[in-house]
Design a protein around this motif. Structure first.
Motif, mmCIF file in Angstrom:
data_model
loop_
_atom_site.group_PDB
_atom_site.id
_atom_site.type_symbol
_atom_site.label_atom_id
_atom_site.label_comp_id
_atom_site.label_asym_id
_atom_site.label_seq_id
_atom_site.Cartn_x
_atom_site.Cartn_y
_atom_site.Cartn_z
ATOM 1 N N ALA A 1 0.836 -1.204 0.000
ATOM 2 C CA ALA A 1 0.000 0.000 0.000
ATOM 3 C C ALA A 1 0.871 1.254 0.000
ATOM 4 C CB ALA A 1 -0.940 0.000 1.203
ATOM 5 N N ALA A 2 1.908 1.239 0.821
ATOM 6 C CA ALA A 2 2.777 2.418 0.924
ATOM 7 C C ALA A 2 3.639 2.605 -0.318
ATOM 8 C CB ALA A 2 3.657 2.301 2.157
ATOM 9 N N PHE A 3 4.180 1.533 -0.856
ATOM 10 C CA PHE A 3 5.088 1.661 -1.993
ATOM 11 C C PHE A 3 4.370 1.829 -3.333
ATOM 12 C CE2 PHE A 3 8.390 -0.582 0.674
ATOM 13 C CZ PHE A 3 9.237 0.512 0.744
ATOM 14 N N SER A 4 3.144 1.336 -3.441
ATOM 15 C CA SER A 4 2.466 1.351 -4.744
ATOM 16 C C SER A 4 1.425 2.452 -4.902
ATOM 17 C CB SER A 4 1.765 0.007 -4.980
ATOM 18 O OG SER A 4 0.662 -0.136 -4.084
ATOM 19 N N GLY A 5 0.850 2.911 -3.801
ATOM 20 C CA GLY A 5 -0.210 3.902 -3.892
ATOM 21 C C GLY A 5 -1.550 3.306 -4.282
ATOM 22 N N LEU A 6 -1.694 1.982 -4.228
ATOM 23 C CA LEU A 6 -2.964 1.357 -4.582
ATOM 24 C C LEU A 6 -4.015 1.630 -3.520
ATOM 25 C CD1 LEU A 6 -1.084 -0.139 -6.590
ATOM 26 C CD2 LEU A 6 -2.443 -2.181 -6.161
ATOM 27 N N ARG A 7 -5.272 1.676 -3.961
ATOM 28 C CA ARG A 7 -6.415 1.844 -3.059
ATOM 29 C C ARG A 7 -6.701 0.519 -2.355
ATOM 30 N NH1 ARG A 7 -7.630 4.251 -8.085
ATOM 31 N NH2 ARG A 7 -8.036 6.484 -7.905
ATOM 32 N N TRP A 8 -7.413 0.590 -1.226
ATOM 33 C CA TRP A 8 -7.779 -0.613 -0.475
ATOM 34 C C TRP A 8 -8.436 -1.650 -1.381
ATOM 35 C CZ3 TRP A 8 -7.065 -3.251 3.877
ATOM 36 C CH2 TRP A 8 -7.937 -4.303 4.131
ATOM 37 N N GLY A 9 -9.457 -1.255 -2.122
ATOM 38 C CA GLY A 9 -10.189 -2.196 -2.968
ATOM 39 C C GLY A 9 -9.327 -2.804 -4.063
ATOM 40 N N GLU A 10 -8.350 -2.049 -4.549
ATOM 41 C CA GLU A 10 -7.423 -2.571 -5.564
ATOM 42 C C GLU A 10 -6.495 -3.612 -4.948
ATOM 43 O OE1 GLU A 10 -7.188 1.468 -8.322
ATOM 44 O OE2 GLU A 10 -5.727 1.194 -6.700
ATOM 45 N N LEU A 11 -6.012 -3.342 -3.748
ATOM 46 C CA LEU A 11 -5.151 -4.296 -3.041
ATOM 47 C C LEU A 11 -5.911 -5.580 -2.731
ATOM 48 C CD1 LEU A 11 -3.554 -1.690 -0.651
ATOM 49 C CD2 LEU A 11 -2.261 -3.085 -2.285
ATOM 50 N N ALA A 12 -7.141 -5.450 -2.250
ATOM 51 C CA ALA A 12 -7.943 -6.609 -1.872
ATOM 52 C C ALA A 12 -8.307 -7.477 -3.072
ATOM 53 C CB ALA A 12 -9.209 -6.166 -1.147
ATOM 54 N N ALA A 13 -8.298 -6.908 -4.279
ATOM 55 C CA ALA A 13 -8.670 -7.645 -5.485
ATOM 56 C C ALA A 13 -7.477 -8.233 -6.233
ATOM 57 C CB ALA A 13 -9.450 -6.721 -6.426
ATOM 58 N N LEU A 14 -6.273 -7.958 -5.787
ATOM 59 C CA LEU A 14 -5.083 -8.456 -6.501
ATOM 60 C C LEU A 14 -5.036 -9.977 -6.499
ATOM 61 C CD1 LEU A 14 -2.192 -6.105 -5.321
ATOM 62 C CD2 LEU A 14 -3.287 -6.178 -7.577
ATOM 63 N N ARG A 15 -4.697 -10.514 -7.664
ATOM 64 C CA ARG A 15 -4.496 -11.959 -7.815
ATOM 65 C C ARG A 15 -3.006 -12.218 -8.040
ATOM 66 N NH1 ARG A 15 -8.595 -11.857 -12.612
ATOM 67 N NH2 ARG A 15 -7.288 -10.035 -12.823
ATOM 68 N N ARG A 16 -2.607 -13.433 -7.820
ATOM 69 C CA ARG A 16 -1.213 -13.814 -8.025
ATOM 70 C C ARG A 16 -0.747 -13.402 -9.424
ATOM 71 N NH1 ARG A 16 2.866 -17.253 -6.214
ATOM 72 N NH2 ARG A 16 1.794 -17.984 -4.374
ATOM 73 N N GLN A 17 -1.589 -13.580 -10.425
ATOM 74 C CA GLN A 17 -1.218 -13.252 -11.802
ATOM 75 C C GLN A 17 -1.005 -11.752 -12.026
ATOM 76 O OE1 GLN A 17 -4.360 -14.274 -14.559
ATOM 77 N NE2 GLN A 17 -5.929 -13.602 -13.119
ATOM 78 N N ASP A 18 -1.440 -10.915 -11.108
ATOM 79 C CA ASP A 18 -1.258 -9.468 -11.230
ATOM 80 C C ASP A 18 0.121 -9.008 -10.758
ATOM 81 O OD1 ASP A 18 -3.906 -9.124 -12.146
ATOM 82 O OD2 ASP A 18 -4.649 -9.086 -10.081
ATOM 83 N N ILE A 19 0.838 -9.883 -10.098
ATOM 84 C CA ILE A 19 2.156 -9.547 -9.550
ATOM 85 C C ILE A 19 3.230 -10.160 -10.442
ATOM 86 C CG2 ILE A 19 3.686 -9.757 -7.553
ATOM 87 C CD1 ILE A 19 1.175 -8.277 -6.783
ATOM 88 N N ASP A 20 4.146 -9.335 -10.924
ATOM 89 C CA ASP A 20 5.288 -9.825 -11.703
ATOM 90 C C ASP A 20 6.548 -9.457 -10.917
ATOM 91 O OD1 ASP A 20 7.383 -10.325 -13.473
ATOM 92 O OD2 ASP A 20 6.244 -9.675 -15.228
ATOM 93 N N LEU A 21 7.039 -10.402 -10.160
ATOM 94 C CA LEU A 21 8.205 -10.141 -9.320
ATOM 95 C C LEU A 21 9.466 -9.897 -10.140
ATOM 96 C CD1 LEU A 21 7.547 -12.766 -6.493
ATOM 97 C CD2 LEU A 21 7.103 -10.296 -6.441
ATOM 98 N N ASP A 22 9.589 -10.583 -11.278
ATOM 99 C CA ASP A 22 10.775 -10.394 -12.124
ATOM 100 C C ASP A 22 10.824 -8.991 -12.710
ATOM 101 O OD1 ASP A 22 11.646 -12.998 -11.641
ATOM 102 O OD2 ASP A 22 10.504 -13.792 -13.344
#
Length: 164
Positions: free
Chosen positions: A19-40
């Motif tokens: 939340a602090a590093f990305s600036g995403l809203r609560w509802g956006e964070l709560a809806a994130l799926r594994r496929q939405d994260i690209d660690l590489d």
């Protein structure tokens, strides 16, 4: 923000830092799926939100067209997310990144109770600090790092103001 992340149960630490590093809203964070994260690539794709309606929670599109975006993440957020995904997120691509301690959808009220938000922020000398304030913390950090107004607005998922 690190002190706050350390003060909450481990399953919610990555949520605080993302939340602090990305600036995403609560509802956006709560809806994130594994496929939405690209660690590489050190990015998170924001395409939807989880909205609390009167009788239920509902996934839906982002708040606006500008809300659909890809946000860059610093290495510190990637490291924390890597651990979080291994420990607290199911393996399938559609698995929610953040859930309650029994695997249920993340609700702000249940989160607040689980982390004892009011007491925790007060103990850290942050009385009156709200989860949404983490969104602004992230933008302040980005601005201090030299991000332009346009970059900050994209990061936050807002449209540019029309000239007068």
């Amino acid at each position: 923000m690190y002190a706050l992340a350390a003060a909450v149960p481990a399953r919610y630490s990555a949520l605080i830092l993302l939340a602090a590093f990305s600036g995403l809203r609560w509802g956006e964070l709560a809806a994130l799926r594994r496929q939405d994260i690209d660690l590489d690539a050190a990015t998170v794709r924001v395409a939807r939100k989880l909205a609390a309606l009167r009788s239920h929670l509902e996934f839906g599109p982002s708040k606006s067209a500008a809300g659909v975006r890809v946000a860059a993440l610093p290495a510190a957020a990637v490291d924390v997310l890597r651990v979080h995904l291994d420990e607290f997120t199911a393996a399938d691509a559609d698995a929610l990144v953040f859930t309650g301690d029994k695997g249920a959808l993340l609700r702000s009220g249940n989160f607040g109770r689980a982390v004892k938000w009011t007491q925790t922020v007060a103990a850290l000398g942050l009385s009156g600090f709200h989860f949404h304030d983490l969104r602004h913390t992230g933008n302040t950090l980005a601005a201090a790092s030299g991000a332009s107004t346009r970059e900050l607005m994209h990061r936050m998922g807002t449209r540019a103001c029309a000239p007068h």
